[in-house]
Design a protein around this motif. Structure first.
Motif, PDB file in Angstrom:
ATOM      1  N   TYR A   1      -6.451  -4.469  15.795  1.00 42.43           N
ATOM      2  CA  TYR A   1      -6.464  -4.276  14.353  1.00 42.43           C
ATOM      3  C   TYR A   1      -6.039  -2.862  13.994  1.00 42.43           C
ATOM      4  CZ  TYR A   1     -11.214  -2.502  15.321  1.00 42.43           C
ATOM      5  OH  TYR A   1     -12.296  -1.829  15.823  1.00 42.43           O
ATOM      6  N   GLU A   2      -5.708  -2.696  12.731  1.00 42.05           N
ATOM      7  CA  GLU A   2      -5.225  -1.420  12.218  1.00 42.05           C
ATOM      8  C   GLU A   2      -6.108  -0.962  11.068  1.00 42.05           C
ATOM      9  OE1 GLU A   2      -0.484  -2.407  12.860  1.00 42.05           O
ATOM     10  OE2 GLU A   2      -1.440  -2.893  10.939  1.00 42.05           O
ATOM     11  N   ILE A   3      -6.203   0.349  10.926  1.00 42.65           N
ATOM     12  CA  ILE A   3      -6.854   0.957   9.764  1.00 42.65           C
ATOM     13  C   ILE A   3      -5.747   1.657   8.979  1.00 42.65           C
ATOM     14  CG2 ILE A   3      -8.620   2.535   8.925  1.00 42.65           C
ATOM     15  CD1 ILE A   3      -9.777   0.289  10.663  1.00 42.65           C
ATOM     16  N   TRP A   4      -5.616   1.284   7.714  1.00 43.20           N
ATOM     17  CA  TRP A   4      -4.626   1.865   6.813  1.00 43.20           C
ATOM     18  C   TRP A   4      -5.360   2.622   5.715  1.00 43.20           C
ATOM     19  CZ3 TRP A   4       0.845   0.721   6.644  1.00 43.20           C
ATOM     20  CH2 TRP A   4       1.280  -0.098   7.679  1.00 43.20           C
ATOM     21  N   GLY A   5      -4.685   3.599   5.118  1.00 43.81           N
ATOM     22  CA  GLY A   5      -5.298   4.346   4.029  1.00 43.81           C
ATOM     23  C   GLY A   5      -4.272   4.807   3.019  1.00 43.81           C
ATOM     24  N   CYS A   6      -4.750   5.073   1.809  1.00 51.30           N
ATOM     25  CA  CYS A   6      -3.916   5.650   0.749  1.00 51.30           C
ATOM     26  C   CYS A   6      -4.826   6.362  -0.256  1.00 51.30           C
ATOM     27  CB  CYS A   6      -3.048   4.602   0.062  1.00 51.30           C
ATOM     28  SG  CYS A   6      -3.941   3.421  -0.954  1.00 51.30           S
ATOM     29  N   GLU A   7      -4.223   7.245  -1.049  1.00 52.13           N
ATOM     30  CA  GLU A   7      -4.984   7.939  -2.099  1.00 52.13           C
ATOM     31  C   GLU A   7      -5.041   7.131  -3.378  1.00 52.13           C
ATOM     32  OE1 GLU A   7      -4.580  12.015  -3.250  1.00 52.13           O
ATOM     33  OE2 GLU A   7      -4.162  12.619  -1.185  1.00 52.13           O
ATOM     34  N   GLU A   8      -3.973   6.398  -3.671  1.00 51.63           N
ATOM     35  CA  GLU A   8      -3.906   5.618  -4.911  1.00 51.63           C
ATOM     36  C   GLU A   8      -3.451   4.209  -4.594  1.00 51.63           C
ATOM     37  OE1 GLU A   8      -1.813   7.367  -8.191  1.00 51.63           O
ATOM     38  OE2 GLU A   8      -2.304   9.387  -7.497  1.00 51.63           O
ATOM     39  N   LEU A   9      -4.106   3.230  -5.206  1.00 49.63           N
ATOM     40  CA  LEU A   9      -3.739   1.825  -4.992  1.00 49.63           C
ATOM     41  C   LEU A   9      -2.454   1.484  -5.714  1.00 49.63           C
ATOM     42  CD1 LEU A   9      -7.076  -0.172  -5.335  1.00 49.63           C
ATOM     43  CD2 LEU A   9      -5.756   0.250  -3.273  1.00 49.63           C
ATOM     44  N   ASN A  10      -1.618   0.709  -5.063  1.00 47.28           N
ATOM     45  CA  ASN A  10      -0.429   0.154  -5.683  1.00 47.28           C
ATOM     46  C   ASN A  10      -0.871  -1.104  -6.422  1.00 47.28           C
ATOM     47  OD1 ASN A  10       1.962  -1.305  -6.169  1.00 47.28           O
ATOM     48  ND2 ASN A  10       2.974  -0.286  -4.466  1.00 47.28           N
ATOM     49  N   PRO A  11      -0.606  -1.206  -7.720  1.00 46.12           N
ATOM     50  CA  PRO A  11      -1.105  -2.352  -8.491  1.00 46.12           C
ATOM     51  C   PRO A  11      -0.572  -3.716  -8.044  1.00 46.12           C
ATOM     52  CG  PRO A  11       0.323  -0.973  -9.851  1.00 46.12           C
ATOM     53  CD  PRO A  11       0.151  -0.274  -8.540  1.00 46.12           C
ATOM     54  N   ASN A  12       0.541  -3.747  -7.270  1.00 46.90           N
ATOM     55  CA  ASN A  12       1.080  -5.044  -6.860  1.00 46.90           C
ATOM     56  C   ASN A  12       0.449  -5.564  -5.568  1.00 46.90           C
ATOM     57  OD1 ASN A  12       2.317  -3.725  -4.721  1.00 46.90           O
ATOM     58  ND2 ASN A  12       4.390  -3.877  -5.556  1.00 46.90           N
ATOM     59  N   GLY A  13      -0.478  -4.803  -4.970  1.00 42.13           N
ATOM     60  CA  GLY A  13      -1.175  -5.275  -3.776  1.00 42.13           C
ATOM     61  C   GLY A  13      -0.388  -5.148  -2.484  1.00 42.13           C
ATOM     62  N   SER A  14       0.805  -4.557  -2.542  1.00 41.29           N
ATOM     63  CA  SER A  14       1.631  -4.428  -1.334  1.00 41.29           C
ATOM     64  C   SER A  14       1.123  -3.285  -0.457  1.00 41.29           C
ATOM     65  CB  SER A  14       3.086  -4.177  -1.722  1.00 41.29           C
ATOM     66  OG  SER A  14       3.248  -2.845  -2.165  1.00 41.29           O
TER      67      SER A  14
END
Length: 153
Positions: free
Chosen positions: A65-78
């Motif tokens: 499995y992978e752990i992903w991260g971001c500071e701001e969510l993309n509203p399209n869920g991609s």
């Protein structure tokens, strides 16, 4: 809310105590997203499976499995704007096939998977855990507890 309450709990029939993506195999990696509540520089993480012989290195417990991260969510869920922080492969000490356990396997299962993040990952607020393969050979997953360490300074 159960996967970050500090409690590693059994598999309750009503789902209380864990997070589960379901049992239907789709052929696509399954994932779920959650908010850490603040932007943080992560240093370490731990994932605990449901603590029983059905789930230790078996069933829909994540294997790769992978752990992903971001500071701001993309509203399209991609996954646009997301950074893969780490890939984890859960290693069964005995190397026995799924469904067969030694005491060392049980002890490792109780400890869960733990890993340090590379020092150069970006600060993140949102996390995605994305299962590429579970111990049954599909991509569903169940998690009892997940813990992240880092600094929000």
């Amino acid at each position: 809310p159960y996967i970050w309450d500090g409690k590693v709990l059994p598999d309750f029939a009503d789902g209380a105590g864990n997070a589960h993506t379901g049992n239907v195999a789709t052929g696509q990696p399954m994932y779920f997203t959650f908010d850490l509540g603040s932007i943080a520089q992560l240093s370490r993480f731990k994932l605990n499976p449901i603590p029983d012989d059905k789930h230790f290195f078996n069933d829909v417990t994540p294997r790769l499995y992978e752990i992903w991260g971001c500071e701001e969510l993309n509203p399209n869920g991609s996954f646009d704007g997301w950074t893969k922080l780490i890939t984890i492969e859960s290693i069964k000490p005995s190397g026995l096939p799924a469904g067969l356990l030694t005491e060392d396997d049980r002890q490792a299962g109780l400890l869960g998977d733990e890993a340090n993040f590379p020092a150069d990952i970006p600060k993140v607020r949102y996390i995605r855990i994305r299962c590429l393969n579970n111990w049954s050979g599909n991509t569903n997953m169940v998690i009892s507890e997940v813990t992240f360490w880092g600094s929000d300074k």
